[in-house]
Design a protein around this motif. Structure first.
Motif, PDB file in Angstrom:
ATOM      1  N   ALA B  25      27.867-116.320  35.859  1.00  0.00           N
ATOM      2  CA  ALA B  25      27.018-115.271  35.318  1.00  0.00           C
ATOM      3  C   ALA B  25      26.033-114.647  36.289  1.00  0.00           C
ATOM      4  O   ALA B  25      24.832-114.662  36.105  1.00  0.00           O
ATOM      5  N   ARG B  26      26.553-114.123  37.344  1.00  0.00           N
ATOM      6  CA  ARG B  26      25.714-113.313  38.216  1.00  0.00           C
ATOM      7  C   ARG B  26      26.581-112.102  38.521  1.00  0.00           C
ATOM      8  O   ARG B  26      26.159-111.092  38.983  1.00  0.00           O
ATOM      9  N   HIS B  27      27.835-112.298  38.195  1.00  0.00           N
ATOM     10  CA  HIS B  27      28.832-111.259  38.382  1.00  0.00           C
ATOM     11  C   HIS B  27      28.713-110.168  37.341  1.00  0.00           C
ATOM     12  O   HIS B  27      28.913-109.009  37.644  1.00  0.00           O
ATOM     13  N   ASN B  28      28.420-110.543  36.117  1.00  0.00           N
ATOM     14  CA  ASN B  28      28.437-109.531  35.048  1.00  0.00           C
ATOM     15  C   ASN B  28      27.712-108.276  35.486  1.00  0.00           C
ATOM     16  O   ASN B  28      27.616-108.004  36.646  1.00  0.00           O
TER      17      ASN B  28
END
Lengths: 152, 152
Positions: B25-28
């Motif tokens: 969840a840093r990609h979103n």
DNA sequence: CGCGACCGGTAGCATAGGCTACATTCCAGT
DNA sequence: ACTGGAATGTAGCCTATGCTACCGGTCGCG
């Protein structure tokens, strides 16, 4: 044929300085570049999961990439078409040699950028976040400069 | 609610180390981020053209951005919806205050990144190219670090 | 050794950026 | 004024990424 940018002039109302815009055309590639970035993210993540868990699965990829498993399945289909991954229904995802090469390059760039940002004094959290965004846009030349900087 | 990444476990075959993937969840933000990047490019380019030519036109934007005029028209419609630009059929494109603010921020970041890369020893051509890609992914913290570096 | 739960796949929709081809508007220069 | 050609706009198509719902497969465990 890329189509020459056309002469630009023929000023209608104002336009004091027509000035040719050859400084343009660095923006293009945009769409293809975006798809390539995603390919790198997938390759890198698949390699990481294989290292960490022994195998990469759709659900794990979805969790790591922050998207739904549906998106992962569809994108994997594209990457398979492009010869980067091997997908067998209901089985683990593996990388082709080409995919492994891409993953390796991506991982290396990622690490260099991350170390570079940290060396610059950026906080770990921000460095992590920025590295994710920046890594895909670093040319070979800039990468070398960053490596030099980190070592120094 | 962002939806918690699920427990991940229940290893089928191998999976030696389940290990929770909170590092994810840093990609979103991915898709939205891409649209935002394009908005910044347009705002910056419109401001540049107004400075340079006195006004920004669809054709000039298309040339600068390396896309067809059709794409420009459609994207401008989105930006108008978002309150960044004002478009009148067959007339020049102008920025709203909000759009001007975005253009200013983008231009500043662009310049800082560019100077930073050059200070790192990157060739002008590569620095220009990389700055285009990198500028949208630089956090406020990293931008400050780059400014400090350039001054020093 | 069957079955339920979780994983993976499919259907169908939305947005966004790209394009070509064609229609429309506008204005500079006769 | 007119008008030709450049500048804009519109129609329609494509690909890519996202999503939610729902369906089908697998396999661990009772």
């Amino acid at each position: 044929m890329p189509k020459p940018p056309r002469s630009t002039s023929r000023a209608r109302k104002p336009v004091p300085a027509p000035a040719p815009q050859e400084q343009a055309a660095r923006h293009n590639t945009t769409r293809a570049a975006h798809a390539a970035e995603i390919a790198e993210d997938y390759a890198e993540t698949i390699a990481d999961l294989i290292l960490r868990d022994g195998s990469a699965r759709v659900t794990g990829l979805a969790a790591c990439l922050g998207v739904s498993h549906v998106t992962v399945v569809r994108t994997l289909a594209r990457l398979a078409r492009e010869g980067l991954v091997v997908v067998r229904p209901y089985r683990e995802v593996t990388l082709t040699p080409k995919g492994r090469a891409m993953a390796g390059r991506a991982k290396h760039r990622h690490e260099v950028v991350l170390k570079f940002l940290k060396a610059l004094g950026i906080s770990p959290a921000a460095a992590e976040a920025d590295a994710e965004g920046i890594e895909h846009h670093v040319s070979a030349e800039t990468l070398r400069a960053m490596e030099r900087f980190v070592v120094a």
